[in-house]
Design a protein around this motif. Structure first.
Motif, PDB file in Angstrom:
ATOM      1  N   TYR A  38       0.761  -1.237   0.005  1.00  0.00           N
ATOM      2  CA  TYR A  38       0.019  -0.125  -0.121  1.00  0.00           C
ATOM      3  C   TYR A  38       0.787   1.251   0.057  1.00  0.00           C
ATOM      4  O   TYR A  38       2.058   1.394   0.303  1.00  0.00           O
ATOM      5  CB  TYR A  38      -1.017   0.052   1.040  1.00  0.00           C
ATOM      6  CG  TYR A  38      -1.777  -1.276   1.302  1.00  0.00           C
ATOM      7  CD1 TYR A  38      -2.831  -1.346   0.457  1.00  0.00           C
ATOM      8  CD2 TYR A  38      -1.480  -2.258   2.182  1.00  0.00           C
ATOM      9  CE1 TYR A  38      -3.734  -2.389   0.568  1.00  0.00           C
ATOM     10  CE2 TYR A  38      -2.445  -3.349   2.230  1.00  0.00           C
ATOM     11  CZ  TYR A  38      -3.482  -3.521   1.644  1.00  0.00           C
ATOM     12  OH  TYR A  38      -4.394  -4.577   1.585  1.00  0.00           O
ATOM     13  N   LEU A  40       0.350   5.726  -0.311  1.00  0.00           N
ATOM     14  CA  LEU A  40      -0.474   7.065  -0.356  1.00  0.00           C
ATOM     15  C   LEU A  40       0.508   8.213  -0.896  1.00  0.00           C
ATOM     16  O   LEU A  40       1.457   8.465  -0.479  1.00  0.00           O
ATOM     17  CB  LEU A  40      -0.899   7.720   1.100  1.00  0.00           C
ATOM     18  CG  LEU A  40      -1.861   8.584   1.045  1.00  0.00           C
ATOM     19  CD1 LEU A  40      -3.268   8.242   0.506  1.00  0.00           C
ATOM     20  CD2 LEU A  40      -2.256   9.064   2.522  1.00  0.00           C
ATOM     21  N   ASP A  51       5.397   7.437  -6.260  1.00  0.00           N
ATOM     22  CA  ASP A  51       5.792   6.823  -5.041  1.00  0.00           C
ATOM     23  C   ASP A  51       6.416   5.522  -5.884  1.00  0.00           C
ATOM     24  O   ASP A  51       5.792   4.551  -6.464  1.00  0.00           O
ATOM     25  CB  ASP A  51       4.366   6.160  -4.562  1.00  0.00           C
ATOM     26  CG  ASP A  51       4.647   5.315  -3.372  1.00  0.00           C
ATOM     27  OD1 ASP A  51       5.252   4.443  -3.393  1.00  0.00           O
ATOM     28  OD2 ASP A  51       3.913   5.468  -2.414  1.00  0.00           O
ATOM     29  N   ARG A 110      -4.502  13.558  -2.955  1.00  0.00           N
ATOM     30  CA  ARG A 110      -3.875  12.406  -2.616  1.00  0.00           C
ATOM     31  C   ARG A 110      -4.512  11.218  -3.166  1.00  0.00           C
ATOM     32  O   ARG A 110      -6.017  11.089  -2.957  1.00  0.00           O
ATOM     33  CB  ARG A 110      -3.561  12.285  -1.124  1.00  0.00           C
ATOM     34  CG  ARG A 110      -2.740  13.461  -0.804  1.00  0.00           C
ATOM     35  CD  ARG A 110      -2.306  13.754   0.597  1.00  0.00           C
ATOM     36  NE  ARG A 110      -1.293  12.573   0.939  1.00  0.00           N
ATOM     37  CZ  ARG A 110      -0.027  12.579   0.821  1.00  0.00           C
ATOM     38  NH1 ARG A 110       0.492  13.661   0.009  1.00  0.00           N
ATOM     39  NH2 ARG A 110       0.638  11.522   1.482  1.00  0.00           N
ATOM     40  N   VAL A 111      -4.065  10.229  -3.489  1.00  0.00           N
ATOM     41  CA  VAL A 111      -4.674   8.988  -3.734  1.00  0.00           C
ATOM     42  C   VAL A 111      -4.021   7.843  -3.118  1.00  0.00           C
ATOM     43  O   VAL A 111      -3.024   7.574  -2.625  1.00  0.00           O
ATOM     44  CB  VAL A 111      -4.524   8.647  -5.331  1.00  0.00           C
ATOM     45  CG1 VAL A 111      -5.220   9.719  -6.282  1.00  0.00           C
ATOM     46  CG2 VAL A 111      -3.114   8.476  -5.732  1.00  0.00           C
ATOM     47  N   PHE A 112      -4.932   6.747  -2.920  1.00  0.00           N
ATOM     48  CA  PHE A 112      -4.522   5.442  -2.014  1.00  0.00           C
ATOM     49  C   PHE A 112      -3.962   4.352  -3.075  1.00  0.00           C
ATOM     50  O   PHE A 112      -4.928   4.207  -4.194  1.00  0.00           O
ATOM     51  CB  PHE A 112      -5.816   4.867  -1.222  1.00  0.00           C
ATOM     52  CG  PHE A 112      -5.215   3.640  -0.415  1.00  0.00           C
ATOM     53  CD1 PHE A 112      -4.412   3.305   0.408  1.00  0.00           C
ATOM     54  CD2 PHE A 112      -6.094   2.500  -0.688  1.00  0.00           C
ATOM     55  CE1 PHE A 112      -4.166   2.491   1.185  1.00  0.00           C
ATOM     56  CE2 PHE A 112      -5.940   1.335  -0.410  1.00  0.00           C
ATOM     57  CZ  PHE A 112      -4.924   1.221   0.626  1.00  0.00           C
ATOM     58  N   ALA A 114      -2.881   0.636  -3.928  1.00  0.00           N
ATOM     59  CA  ALA A 114      -2.887  -0.723  -3.472  1.00  0.00           C
ATOM     60  C   ALA A 114      -2.761  -1.671  -4.705  1.00  0.00           C
ATOM     61  O   ALA A 114      -3.130  -1.763  -5.755  1.00  0.00           O
ATOM     62  CB  ALA A 114      -4.561  -1.083  -3.134  1.00  0.00           C
ATOM     63  N   HIS A 125      -6.854   4.413  -5.874  1.00  0.00           N
ATOM     64  CA  HIS A 125      -8.187   4.971  -5.256  1.00  0.00           C
ATOM     65  C   HIS A 125      -8.317   6.370  -5.254  1.00  0.00           C
ATOM     66  O   HIS A 125      -7.418   6.805  -4.232  1.00  0.00           O
ATOM     67  CB  HIS A 125      -8.532   4.153  -3.980  1.00  0.00           C
ATOM     68  CG  HIS A 125      -8.538   2.593  -3.949  1.00  0.00           C
ATOM     69  ND1 HIS A 125      -9.505   2.169  -3.962  1.00  0.00           N
ATOM     70  CD2 HIS A 125      -7.435   1.741  -3.909  1.00  0.00           C
ATOM     71  CE1 HIS A 125      -9.282   0.781  -4.203  1.00  0.00           C
ATOM     72  NE2 HIS A 125      -8.198   0.544  -4.022  1.00  0.00           N
ATOM     73  N   LEU A 130     -12.266   6.559  -1.591  1.00  0.00           N
ATOM     74  CA  LEU A 130     -11.951   6.535  -0.184  1.00  0.00           C
ATOM     75  C   LEU A 130     -12.943   6.872   0.424  1.00  0.00           C
ATOM     76  O   LEU A 130     -13.585   6.263   1.518  1.00  0.00           O
ATOM     77  CB  LEU A 130     -10.664   7.061   0.086  1.00  0.00           C
ATOM     78  CG  LEU A 130      -9.496   6.743  -0.574  1.00  0.00           C
ATOM     79  CD1 LEU A 130      -8.147   7.537  -0.306  1.00  0.00           C
ATOM     80  CD2 LEU A 130      -8.996   5.439   0.035  1.00  0.00           C
TER      81      LEU A 130
END
Length: 147
Positions: A38, A40, A51, A110-112, A114, A125, A130
């Protein structure tokens, strides 16, 4: 001492405090079984997600070809040898403008992230996805109440 007091006193353990039922134990989460990774991250003005940890966990190197699509409010990114999108020379993921527009993403959002390295799959996401997940989880945790 009155007769009623004697009856109560006989039900008390030594020390005089009344007996209480044991406290309920919380349900502990199951141990982690998966290999999901994971992250962020914020999206910059050109749609770049910087990231590298998640990208490295997927084994994607600069130039790796990808297929990117929107589905059910999230962005699905898969390894695709014939994909038109690639991991940047710096090892970043660049989300095309059309995909960002479909999901309502703007610079600074900001995105999550996975990632499932075993399947070579990354799901991005956006905040709206979210929000939906958190509201649903809170409603369940709070017994249907407001989050």
């Amino acid at each position: 001492m009155m007769l009623a007091d004697r009856g109560q006193a006989s039900r008390r353990p030594r020390g005089g405090a009344p007996r209480r039922p044991p406290l309920p134990l919380p349900v502990l989460p199951s141990p982690r079984a998966g290999t999901m990774v994971y992250g962020l991250a914020a999206i910059d003005s050109s749609g770049r997600i910087a990231d590298r940890t998640v990208i490295r966990a997927l084994g994607w190197k600069p130039g790796t070809r990808l297929h990117i699509r929107e589905g059910a409010g999230v962005i699905v990114v898969r390894l695709d040898r014939q994909g038109v999108f690639t991991v940047s020379g710096q090892g970043h993921l660049h989300l095309p403008a059309a995909v960002r527009h479909w999901c309502g993403l703007t610079a600074g959002d900001r995105v999550f992230l996975a990632a499932n390295p075993a399947d070579g799959l990354l799901v991005v996401h956006p905040p709206s996805a979210l929000d939906a997940m958190v509201v649903a989880a809170h409603a369940e945790a709070l017994g249907g109440g407001q989050a």
